[in-house]
Scaffold this motif. Sequence first.
Motif, PDB file in Angstrom:
ATOM      1  N   VAL A  24       1.268   5.400  -5.961  1.00 25.96           N
ATOM      2  CA  VAL A  24       1.112   4.259  -5.039  1.00 25.96           C
ATOM      3  C   VAL A  24       0.808   2.994  -5.836  1.00 25.96           C
ATOM      4  O   VAL A  24       1.385   1.923  -5.584  1.00 25.96           O
ATOM      5  N   GLY A  28       3.121  -0.192  -5.834  1.00 26.86           N
ATOM      6  CA  GLY A  28       2.428  -1.338  -5.255  1.00 26.86           C
ATOM      7  C   GLY A  28       2.416  -2.531  -6.200  1.00 26.86           C
ATOM      8  O   GLY A  28       2.700  -3.668  -5.790  1.00 26.86           O
ATOM      9  N   GLU A  29       2.089  -2.251  -7.453  1.00 25.56           N
ATOM     10  CA  GLU A  29       2.040  -3.358  -8.427  1.00 25.56           C
ATOM     11  C   GLU A  29       3.404  -4.017  -8.580  1.00 25.56           C
ATOM     12  O   GLU A  29       3.509  -5.246  -8.658  1.00 25.56           O
ATOM     13  N   TRP A  41      -4.587  -2.554  -5.969  1.00 24.87           N
ATOM     14  CA  TRP A  41      -3.774  -1.425  -5.488  1.00 24.87           C
ATOM     15  C   TRP A  41      -4.508  -0.087  -5.579  1.00 24.87           C
ATOM     16  O   TRP A  41      -4.171   0.853  -4.859  1.00 24.87           O
ATOM     17  N   PHE A  44      -6.207  -0.169  -2.302  1.00 22.63           N
ATOM     18  CA  PHE A  44      -5.163  -0.028  -1.280  1.00 22.63           C
ATOM     19  C   PHE A  44      -4.730   1.447  -1.162  1.00 22.63           C
ATOM     20  O   PHE A  44      -4.655   2.021  -0.061  1.00 22.63           O
ATOM     21  N   TRP A  48      -5.407   3.741   2.152  1.00 17.12           N
ATOM     22  CA  TRP A  48      -4.218   4.287   2.836  1.00 17.12           C
ATOM     23  C   TRP A  48      -4.343   5.806   2.979  1.00 17.12           C
ATOM     24  O   TRP A  48      -4.132   6.361   4.063  1.00 17.12           O
ATOM     25  N   PHE A  97       8.806   1.105   1.362  1.00 19.06           N
ATOM     26  CA  PHE A  97       7.484   1.259   0.731  1.00 19.06           C
ATOM     27  C   PHE A  97       6.745   2.452   1.332  1.00 19.06           C
ATOM     28  O   PHE A  97       6.087   3.223   0.625  1.00 19.06           O
TER      29      PHE A  97
END
Lengths: 237, 237
Positions: A24, A28-29, A41, A44, A48, A97
Motif C-alpha cells: 500500500v 500510495g507514494e 502512507w 493511511f 485502511w 487504487f
Amino acid sequence: MDVSNVRIVIFDTFGTVVNWHESVVQEGEALGRAKGVSIDWHEFANVWREEGYIKVMYEVAQGLRPWEPVDVLHRRKLDELLDVYGLKLTEEETDHFNRLWHRLLPWPDVQEGLRRLKTKYSIGPFSNGDFRLLLNMAKGSGLPWDFILAGQQFQKFKPDPTIYEDAVELLGGRPEEVLMVAAHPSDLDGAHAIGCPTLYVPRPLEYGAVNNHVEPEAKYDHETVADFRELAARLGV
Amino acid sequence: MDVSNVRIVIFDTFGTVVNWHESVVQEGEALGRAKGVSIDWHEFANVWREEGYIKVMYEVAQGLRPWEPVDVLHRRKLDELLDVYGLKLTEEETDHFNRLWHRLLPWPDVQEGLRRLKTKYSIGPFSNGDFRLLLNMAKGSGLPWDFILAGQQFQKFKPDPTIYEDAVELLGGRPEEVLMVAAHPSDLDGAHAIGCPTLYVPRPLEYGAVNNHVEPEAKYDHETVADFRELAARLGV
C-alpha cells in the motif's frame, strides 16, 4: 507436533504471505507524487486495514453483520479516506487504487518456500480475500497455488469457528491432513480447535516499523517457524 | 468468436482433460490379472460411467434428486458391478479401486496446452468431480491449474443452468472474461446461455473405440478446436 499425516497446507494470506503494508505504501507514494500531495502512507495503510477491514471482519466472523466482498469493504473505507486526506481521484483511478489489494507483494521468503512445499503437498491460500483478488495476486506475484479457498466460498470470514470445518470438508480431508499456516494467532486457534496441525510464522513488520496494532493472544500453543524457508524444511522439503 | 476479453479459462474435466475410459481399463486389467478374473473392462468402464454417474448427474442437474459427492456415486455403482462381474475385493481394495477416478490420466495434448495457456490466462477445472478428486488428479498428472471449481462448491452438477452463473460470480468476472472448454455440447450450451465464450474440443474416443454413448446435441453453435495445442494457439499463446 506430528505432521506425518499432512497432505495439504493452507495459508492465511494478508500479512502471512504478502506484505500488504509495504505494498500500500509503495503504490500510495507513487500516486501521491503523481497528484502532488504529501500523505503519511504508513498511517493511511494501517487505518485502511484496521478500520476498513479488521474491525468489520471481526463483526462478520462473530455473526454481528452479514458477509460482504472484501473489495466492497476496501472501497467503502477508501472513499472515506480520500475525503479525509484530500486526495481527489477519478472513478477509474479510485477503482484501480482500490484493487492494489489484488497486487500485494509477497515477503521475500515466500516464493522459494511455496515452490519447495508444492513438490510434496497441495498448497493454497485460505483467506478472507475474495476469490478473484487471490487469483489476481497469485498470477501477479507468481504464487504457485494448487487451489484457492476464499471466505467468499462460504460467505463467512475467518476466524468464524465454523469456517475451518467448512474448509476441511471441502478439501475432503481429515483435519490431521490439513496444516494451517498463519501470522495471526486467532486464525491458528480456529484451525487447532477442529484438530488441524498449525504453524505460526511471526511477521513483526506486518503493520510497518511503527504501529499500534494489537494482535489477540493465542488460546493454544502453536509451534513457530521463522519464515517459509524454515516452514518447508520443517515439512521435509 | 471474440476472445479479446478472456482472462480465465475453465475446463470440463472428465472426457475433456482426462481419458477416463482408458484409465479405468488400465487399472481394471491390472486388477483382473492380479485376481485371476477375465472381465471386459471396456464395457465395465462405460457401464460404471453411464449408469453410476451420467444418469444420476442429469437427475441432479434437473433438480430431481439431491446432490451427492461423486466418490459416493462411483462407490455405489462399483459395489453393484463387483457383484455382477463376480470380482471379490476387500474393503481396502474396493476403496482404492473406487479412487482410480482421482488418478485419471490426461489426453496427450493436455499438459502442453495447459502450460502454454497458464502463461497468459488463469486456468482451472470446472467439473462435477469432487474438490479433493480434482486436486489429487492435478497433483498426480501434473495439471498446472491456478484454481479448482467443483460442483461440490455449489452442491450442484453441471449442466444445471444456474451453476454457470454461480461459477462466474465466484470468479468475480463478467461472462465475456470466462471461456468454457468442453467435449460435451450440453456443458458449452450452459456457459453460452449466460454469455461466456465457448470452445468445443471433440474427444471421439472418450468412451473407447466401440461404444453406445449418445451425446445430446448442442442447442447453439460452438467453435471447434482439435485439441489443447490448437486451443492454446487459438488463444494466442
